[in-house]
Design an enzyme around this catalytic site. Structure first.
Site, PDB file in Angstrom:
ATOM      1  N   CYS A 155      17.551  39.227  36.180  1.00 15.74           N
ATOM      2  CA  CYS A 155      18.117  37.799  36.644  1.00 15.74           C
ATOM      3  C   CYS A 155      19.211  37.374  35.951  1.00 15.74           C
ATOM      4  O   CYS A 155      20.082  36.823  36.268  1.00 15.74           O
ATOM      5  CB  CYS A 155      16.762  37.197  36.640  1.00 15.74           C
ATOM      6  SG  CYS A 155      15.737  37.401  35.464  1.00 15.74           S
TER       7      CYS A 155
HETATM    8  N1  LIG Z   1      10.179  37.167  38.728  1.00 11.66           N
HETATM    9  C1  LIG Z   1      11.529  37.299  38.487  1.00 11.66           C
HETATM   10  O1  LIG Z   1      12.166  36.146  38.495  1.00 11.66           O
HETATM   11  C2  LIG Z   1      12.183  38.500  38.463  1.00 11.66           C
HETATM   12  C3  LIG Z   1      11.465  39.845  38.355  1.00 11.66           C
HETATM   13  N2  LIG Z   1      12.116  40.915  38.086  1.00 11.66           N
HETATM   14  C4  LIG Z   1      11.252  42.262  37.771  1.00 11.66           C
HETATM   15  O2  LIG Z   1      10.641  42.549  38.925  1.00 11.66           O
HETATM   16  C5  LIG Z   1       9.456  43.128  38.744  1.00 11.66           C
HETATM   17  C6  LIG Z   1       8.220  42.341  39.234  1.00 11.66           C
HETATM   18  O3  LIG Z   1       8.410  41.018  38.784  1.00 11.66           O
HETATM   19  P1  LIG Z   1       7.427  40.021  39.234  1.00 11.66           P
HETATM   20  O4  LIG Z   1       7.247  39.821  40.742  1.00 11.66           O
HETATM   21  O5  LIG Z   1       7.861  38.792  38.440  1.00 11.66           O
HETATM   22  O6  LIG Z   1       5.904  40.404  38.573  1.00 11.66           O
HETATM   23  P2  LIG Z   1       4.598  39.754  39.004  1.00 11.66           P
HETATM   24  O7  LIG Z   1       3.529  39.992  37.748  1.00 11.66           O
HETATM   25  O8  LIG Z   1       4.602  38.590  39.945  1.00 11.66           O
HETATM   26  O9  LIG Z   1       4.058  40.982  40.103  1.00 11.66           O
HETATM   27  C7  LIG Z   1       3.817  42.463  39.810  1.00 11.66           C
HETATM   28  C8  LIG Z   1       3.023  43.055  41.158  1.00 11.66           C
HETATM   29  O10 LIG Z   1       3.131  44.471  40.737  1.00 11.66           O
HETATM   30  C9  LIG Z   1       1.516  44.767  40.965  1.00 11.66           C
HETATM   31  N3  LIG Z   1       1.104  46.133  40.390  1.00 11.66           N
HETATM   32  C10 LIG Z   1       0.868  45.885  38.850  1.00 11.66           C
HETATM   33  N4  LIG Z   1       0.896  47.232  38.518  1.00 11.66           N
HETATM   34  C11 LIG Z   1       0.710  48.010  39.631  1.00 11.66           C
HETATM   35  C12 LIG Z   1       0.668  49.392  39.869  1.00 11.66           C
HETATM   36  N5  LIG Z   1       0.260  50.168  38.951  1.00 11.66           N
HETATM   37  N6  LIG Z   1       0.890  49.813  41.108  1.00 11.66           N
HETATM   38  C13 LIG Z   1       1.343  49.065  42.067  1.00 11.66           C
HETATM   39  N7  LIG Z   1       1.488  47.622  42.041  1.00 11.66           N
HETATM   40  C14 LIG Z   1       1.044  47.235  40.815  1.00 11.66           C
HETATM   41  C15 LIG Z   1       0.909  43.484  40.871  1.00 11.66           C
HETATM   42  O11 LIG Z   1      -0.427  43.509  41.552  1.00 11.66           O
HETATM   43  P3  LIG Z   1      -1.803  44.003  40.899  1.00 11.66           P
HETATM   44  O12 LIG Z   1      -1.605  43.788  39.247  1.00 11.66           O
HETATM   45  O13 LIG Z   1      -2.819  42.880  41.326  1.00 11.66           O
HETATM   46  O14 LIG Z   1      -1.996  45.324  41.354  1.00 11.66           O
HETATM   47  C16 LIG Z   1       2.055  42.485  41.499  1.00 11.66           C
HETATM   48  O15 LIG Z   1       1.750  42.445  42.825  1.00 11.66           O
HETATM   49  C17 LIG Z   1       9.502  43.188  37.159  1.00 11.66           C
HETATM   50  O16 LIG Z   1       9.751  44.410  36.669  1.00 11.66           O
HETATM   51  C18 LIG Z   1      10.205  42.114  36.780  1.00 11.66           C
HETATM   52  O17 LIG Z   1      10.844  42.275  35.495  1.00 11.66           O
HETATM   53  C19 LIG Z   1      13.397  40.987  38.133  1.00 11.66           C
HETATM   54  C20 LIG Z   1      14.218  40.047  38.343  1.00 11.66           C
HETATM   55  C21 LIG Z   1      13.737  38.586  38.374  1.00 11.66           C
HETATM   56  C1  LIG Z   2      11.140  33.449  32.359  1.00 13.14           C
HETATM   57  C2  LIG Z   2      10.968  34.710  32.014  1.00 13.14           C
HETATM   58  O1  LIG Z   2      10.067  35.361  31.243  1.00 13.14           O
HETATM   59  N1  LIG Z   2      11.869  35.747  32.515  1.00 13.14           N
HETATM   60  C3  LIG Z   2      11.774  36.994  32.415  1.00 13.14           C
HETATM   61  C4  LIG Z   2      12.956  37.739  33.183  1.00 13.14           C
HETATM   62  C5  LIG Z   2      12.811  37.869  34.437  1.00 13.14           C
HETATM   63  C6  LIG Z   2      12.359  39.346  34.536  1.00 13.14           C
HETATM   64  O2  LIG Z   2      11.555  39.842  35.165  1.00 13.14           O
HETATM   65  O3  LIG Z   2      13.291  40.368  33.991  1.00 13.14           O
HETATM   66  P1  LIG Z   2      14.305  41.476  34.574  1.00 13.14           P
HETATM   67  O4  LIG Z   2      15.366  40.707  35.456  1.00 13.14           O
HETATM   68  O5  LIG Z   2      14.815  42.155  33.782  1.00 13.14           O
HETATM   69  O6  LIG Z   2      13.370  42.126  35.668  1.00 13.14           O
HETATM   70  C7  LIG Z   2      11.747  37.543  30.865  1.00 13.14           C
HETATM   71  O7  LIG Z   2      12.667  36.996  30.219  1.00 13.14           O
HETATM   72  O8  LIG Z   2      11.380  38.558  30.507  1.00 13.14           O
END
Ligand SMILES: NC(=O)C1=CN([C@@H]2O[C@H](COP(=O)(O)OP(=O)(O)OC[C@H]3O[C@@H](n4cnc5c(N)ncnc54)[C@H](OP(=O)(O)O)[C@@H]3O)[C@@H](O)[C@H]2O)C=CC1
Ligand SMILES: CC(=O)N[C@@H](CCC(=O)OP(=O)(O)O)C(=O)O
Length: 335
Positions: A155
């Site tokens: 992000c």
């Molecule tokens: N949020 C953001 O703004 C951004 C996020 N990302 C990346 O995207 C990814 C997800 O982020 P985010 O949506 O914030 O995370 P969340 O914590 O909101 O969601 C994680 C999801 O993964 C599931 N999960 C966890 N363990 C497992 C497993 N072993 N098998 C299958 N499903 C699993 C969780 O459900 P449960 O634990 O109930 O199984 C949940 O649905 C991360 O790698 C993050 O770094 C990237 C850019 C931006």
């Molecule tokens: C506010 C906050 O905690 N933001 C996350 C970045 C978002 C994320 O999930 O990182 P990726 O884009 O690398 O997947 C962090 O700093 O770890």
């Protein structure tokens, strides 16, 4: 094309699920959580009531049988899971011939040793780091088109790189001078899982990850220039605003900077605010766009850039990469 989302109960997973469900050419084939998840068998729309009627399918547990079944019926999986989970899951789908779009940082860096230093684990599949294509959509279009494994850009890096690459590519950045990136993210950036740092009463506005955030090597790798990146957590839900300070070469004019950004002028998801433009969270929240404005005083360049962390910073860009990979217009289902 049948698409499966793993980690669908999370913030990025649910955002991507609703984009795929509304997409004119993709079919949302299944939504998964971990086998032991307390959300297993719940309807996704029970967790996200704004999507009642659209996401009423149950969250399935990702068992070994489910992984094999996905192999029979699906064209692509989207891993919306944390880095350590993604690096274990991706090879299991790739070996079944399924395309993988990973939203985690698990395959973004080419140097496996950086995973030990910045992610805190030894990468179990360094060979896949050579195969993965970096999913910074506007900049790697042709590689994304042919990719089996897309590591969707992070992000903060998506905001920073779209702001800086035009200036770097034009040869305007002063060598040896670190670019300073100060960025603020909304709390959805930290994911849905309960955490003391993101507790309603604890969140204010504060820096974190000083000198050691994993997005530092990600930006440096893609930019080819050293940066000092400091993220901040702000008390709002969605969006990233970055203010970027860069020294440019002596003699660089505001027209040179404006000309450099013309390489993005025809990109439908980039909105150039021009010289004097200021990006804002309000301008991008809930949208798939990157807003970029720039300012120059002598050799000091200040760039203002904003994105929605869950759309352009995660799920929107993932869908953009999937569209490119499928030979569709990159903005299909996004605008
Ligand atoms: N949020 C953001 O703004 C951004 C996020 N990302 C990346 O995207 C990814 C997800 O982020 P985010 O949506 O914030 O995370 P969340 O914590 O909101 O969601 C994680 C999801 O993964 C599931 N999960 C966890 N363990 C497992 C497993 N072993 N098998 C299958 N499903 C699993 C969780 O459900 P449960 O634990 O109930 O199984 C949940 O649905 C991360 O790698 C993050 O770094 C990237 C850019 C931006
Ligand atoms: C506010 C906050 O905690 N933001 C996350 C970045 C978002 C994320 O999930 O990182 P990726 O884009 O690398 O997947 C962090 O700093 O770890």
């Amino acid at each position: 094309m049948n698409i499966v989302i793993i980690g669908a109960s999370g913030y990025s997973g649910a955002e991507l699920a609703q984009l795929v469900a509304k997409h004119p050419h993709f079919v949302l084939q299944g939504c998964y959580v971990s086998a032991g998840s307390h959300d297993r068998d719940k309807k996704l729309s029970d967790l996200y009531p704004q999507h009642r009627g659209l996401l009423d399918m149950p969250l399935q547990g990702l068992t070994a049988d489910a992984i094999a079944d996905i192999g029979q019926h699906v064209h692509a999986v989207c891993l919306c899971t944390e880095h350590k989970v993604s690096v274990e899951l991706a090879p299991q789908f790739l070996e079944q011939g399924i395309k993988v779009f990973d939203l985690s940082g698990g395959f973004r860096l080419t140097d496996a040793e950086l995973y030990t230093q910045y992610y805190g684990f030894d990468h179990p599949h360094p060979e896949l780091l050579r195969q993965a294509v970096y999913g910074l959509a506007e900049w790697h279009n042709s590689a994304i088109m042919d990719a089996q494994l897309v590591a969707v850009a992070g992000c903060y890096p998506t905001a920073s790189l779209n702001a800086l690459k035009p200036v770097q590519q034009a040869g305007l950045l002063a060598p040896q001078q670190k670019v300073i990136i100060n960025a603020v993210s909304g709390v959805t950036g930290a994911g849905r899982k309960a955490n003391m740092n993101t507790h309603f009463c604890e969140v204010s506005l504060a820096p974190y990850g000083v000198f050691n955030h994993r997005h530092t090597p990600e930006v440096e790798q893609a930019l080819g220039h050293p940066v000092l990146f400091t993220p901040h957590l702000g008390n709002f839900n969605r969006g990233i605003l970055a203010t970027i300070y860069a020294q440019v070469n002596a003699g660089t004019t505001l027209t040179d900077i404006t000309d450099a950004y013309q390489c993005l002028a025809d990109e439908p998801l980039i909105r150039l605010l021009g010289a004097g433009g200021l990006a804002s969270i309000k301008g991008v929240a809930q949208t798939p766009y990157v807003d970029i404005g720039w300012h120059l005083q002598q050799q000091q360049l200040i760039i203002s850039v904003a994105i929605d962390n869950l759309l352009k910073g995660a799920s929107g860009q993932a869908l953009q990469c999937m569209n490119i990979n499928a030979g569709l217009d990159p903005t299909t289902g996004l605008v």
